[in-house]
Design an enzyme around this catalytic site. Structure first.
Site, PDB file in Angstrom:
ATOM      1  N   ARG A   1      16.374  -2.340 -17.569  1.00 16.44           N
ATOM      2  CA  ARG A   1      16.277  -1.404 -16.439  1.00 16.44           C
ATOM      3  C   ARG A   1      15.103  -0.447 -16.668  1.00 16.44           C
ATOM      4  NH1 ARG A   1      19.251   3.029 -15.982  1.00 16.44           N
ATOM      5  NH2 ARG A   1      21.075   2.174 -17.011  1.00 16.44           N
TER       6      ARG A   1
ATOM      7  N   TYR B   1       6.929   0.784   9.658  1.00 14.61           N
ATOM      8  CA  TYR B   1       7.885  -0.299   9.387  1.00 14.61           C
ATOM      9  C   TYR B   1       9.292   0.241   9.679  1.00 14.61           C
ATOM     10  CZ  TYR B   1      10.676  -3.537   6.586  1.00 14.61           C
ATOM     11  OH  TYR B   1      11.612  -4.428   6.150  1.00 14.61           O
TER      12      TYR B   1
ATOM     13  N   ASP C   1       1.124   3.271   2.344  1.00 17.46           N
ATOM     14  CA  ASP C   1       1.732   1.945   2.322  1.00 17.46           C
ATOM     15  C   ASP C   1       0.597   0.946   2.576  1.00 17.46           C
ATOM     16  OD1 ASP C   1       2.959  -0.473   2.938  1.00 17.46           O
ATOM     17  OD2 ASP C   1       4.678   0.460   3.939  1.00 17.46           O
TER      18      ASP C   1
ATOM     19  N   LYS D   1       5.384  -9.291   0.304  1.00 16.09           N
ATOM     20  CA  LYS D   1       4.518  -9.814   1.366  1.00 16.09           C
ATOM     21  C   LYS D   1       3.258 -10.483   0.793  1.00 16.09           C
ATOM     22  CE  LYS D   1       7.745  -7.793   3.790  1.00 16.09           C
ATOM     23  NZ  LYS D   1       7.649  -6.450   4.335  1.00 16.09           N
TER      24      LYS D   1
HETATM   25  C1  LIG Z   1       8.459  -5.291   4.323  1.00 14.74           C
HETATM   26  C2  LIG Z   1       7.880  -3.948   4.360  1.00 14.74           C
HETATM   27  C3  LIG Z   1       8.478  -2.878   3.683  1.00 14.74           C
HETATM   28  C4  LIG Z   1       9.789  -3.015   2.935  1.00 14.74           C
HETATM   29  O1  LIG Z   1       9.664  -3.865   1.840  1.00 14.74           O
HETATM   30  P1  LIG Z   1      10.868  -4.785   1.274  1.00 14.74           P
HETATM   31  O2  LIG Z   1      10.184  -5.557   0.175  1.00 14.74           O
HETATM   32  O3  LIG Z   1      11.344  -5.651   2.394  1.00 14.74           O
HETATM   33  O4  LIG Z   1      11.920  -3.878   0.775  1.00 14.74           O
HETATM   34  C5  LIG Z   1       7.838  -1.659   3.740  1.00 14.74           C
HETATM   35  N1  LIG Z   1       6.682  -1.477   4.412  1.00 14.74           N
HETATM   36  C6  LIG Z   1       6.072  -2.495   5.081  1.00 14.74           C
HETATM   37  C7  LIG Z   1       4.808  -2.247   5.816  1.00 14.74           C
HETATM   38  C8  LIG Z   1       6.656  -3.765   5.087  1.00 14.74           C
HETATM   39  O5  LIG Z   1       6.057  -4.757   5.767  1.00 14.74           O
END
Ligand SMILES: *Cc1c(COP(=O)(O)O)cnc(C)c1O
Length: 408
Positions: free
Chosen positions: A59, A123, A197, A222
């Site tokens: 962890r 998001y 982000d 992603k």
């Molecule tokens: C998918 C996504 C998230 C969240 O991420 P997870 O891996 O699904 O928890 C946050 N910001 C953006 C822009 C995303 O596309």
């Protein structure tokens, strides 16, 4: 640091993982272990006292997570220098998902009574986390159009409790972009930190630390993973001390750590980031041009089109336009459903950034948790279709879109 001599980002991606492989393994081993052994009590005590706590209990860190973190640090820092003109050093913390990394980001920077400011196009999960859960914890969120820098300045002057500005640029799924550099300059004058982000752009297309950001966030699920094979999230910071103390504490005690198998899949995926992104980007440009002139299409959101309101800012701060588009059909939601159901090559699924093209309907899927009036105000209409363009051969995508559009 090994990566400082690398000129190109693919070399960085391929050669920045730590090489602590006991058995000469070429790829990073999957350390499927919860705990790590000590030869003696003294050795255990030394490891607890030491700066590196990644070989105690998983962890707290694990060599496979560390290998992924080192690669992401090198990618986001590639070619950047710190205030002293030395190669920029970053600290990345790998999490089990983007949402876990975002929870660490918000909770380590904000407490009850503090205020968070963000652009209104976000998001869905981020917006829900802010408005539903952080609100319950006494942390207020103000969502405004931060592209209006005067409005942002007025908001800062009127709210003395703002501690963090969180930006998502380009935003999923409207592709709205905000000026990272201008916002960081303003925020820093008021001692406010800025997080970005960078999920949709990736460090190949955009490096927020070069523009003044304090933190960079990724849903590594992603484009960084690229194959839709694992979930991961990462939080990076340039204040190493803060990252290794307060942020690390929140990360470790919230328990949002990654796991060795997903970390391994992420490491494999990142090796091809540049070549995947080049193909994603060139395909997207062609798909957007095709859709933009198709008679059944009302509107295409893609920052590469001069008609996108944030075309200029995207061009200024990104190397290429991000490979994500959204569009509306003239026939609205009914036409949209028929179109999605008629697709034969594109994959019907949420998420983005996988090697195959994914098509989804934000209003009923990713943004289902956001109230309708609000969603529409923020640019997500009932009929909006989102497309994460993959690396298929363009001819096949074009043929698939054409046949599906002919059926609506
Ligand atoms: C998918 C996504 C998230 C969240 O991420 P997870 O891996 O699904 O928890 C946050 N910001 C953006 C822009 C995303 O596309």
């Amino acid at each position: 640091m090994k990566n400082k001599k690398f000129k190109g980002i693919s070399t960085v991606a391929l050669h920045s993982t730590s090489n602590e492989h006991d058995n000469f393994s070429h790829t990073t081993p999957i350390y499927a272990t919860s705990t790590f052994t000590f030869d003696s009590t003294n050795e255990g005590m030394e490891r607890f006292k030491g700066a590196d706590k990644t070989r105690i209990y998983s962890r707290w860190g694990n060599p496979t997570f560390v290998a992924a973190e080192k690669t992401i640090e090198a990618l986001e820092a590639h070619g950047l220098l710190n205030d002293k003109g030395e190669p920029l050093e970053l600290k990345a913390l790998l999490h089990s998902s983007g949402q876990a990394a975002m929870s660490t980001l918000f909770l380590s920077n904000l407490s009850a009574g503090d205020t968070l400011v963000s652009h209104y196009s976000l998001y869905g999960g981020t917006q829900e986390l802010m408005q539903k859960l952080l609100a319950e914890a006494g942390i207020k969120t103000i969502l405004i159009d931060v592209r209006d820098i005067k409005l942002l300045e007025k908001t800062i002057q009127e709210n003395k409790t703002i501690k963090l500005i969180h930006l998502e640029t380009p935003a999923n799924p409207t592709l709205q972009c905000v000026d990272i550099e201008a916002i960081c300059t303003l925020a820093h004058q008021h001692n406010i930190k800025v997080s970005v982000d960078n999920t949709v752009a990736t460090p190949y297309l955009q490096q927020p630390f070069a523009l003044g950001a304090d933190f960079v966030f990724h849903s590594a699920t992603k484009f960084l993973n690229g194959h839709g094979s694992a979930l991961n999230g990462v939080l990076l910071g340039k204040d190493l001390e803060f990252m290794k103390t307060k942020v690390w504490k929140w990360h470790v005690l919230l328990g949002g750590n990654s796991n060795a198998f997903d970390s391994y899949l992420l490491i494999q995926g990142m090796k091809t980031l540049e070549i995947r992104m080049d193909r994603h980007c060139s395909n997207t440009e062609k798909v957007a041009a095709f859709l933009d002139k198709h008679p059944a299409i009302e509107k295409v959101n893609y920052t590469g089109l001069a008609s996108h309101p944030d075309h200029a800012i995207a061009k200024k701060q990104m190397k290429q336009h991000a490979p994500l588009i959204s569009f509306e059909l003239k026939g609205g939601i009914d036409a949209g459903k028929k179109f999605i159901d008629a697709l034969e090559v594109c994959t019907r699924a949420v998420s983005l950034g996988t090697v195959d093209t994914l098509v989804s309907h934000p209003a009923s899927m990713t943004h289902f948790g956001i109230a309708r009036e609000e969603r529409i105000k923020y640019g997500i209409s009932d009929g909006l279709i989102r497309m994460s363009v993959g690396i298929e051969n363009f001819e096949d995508l074009e043929a698939d879109l054409a046949q599906a559009l002919a059926k609506i």
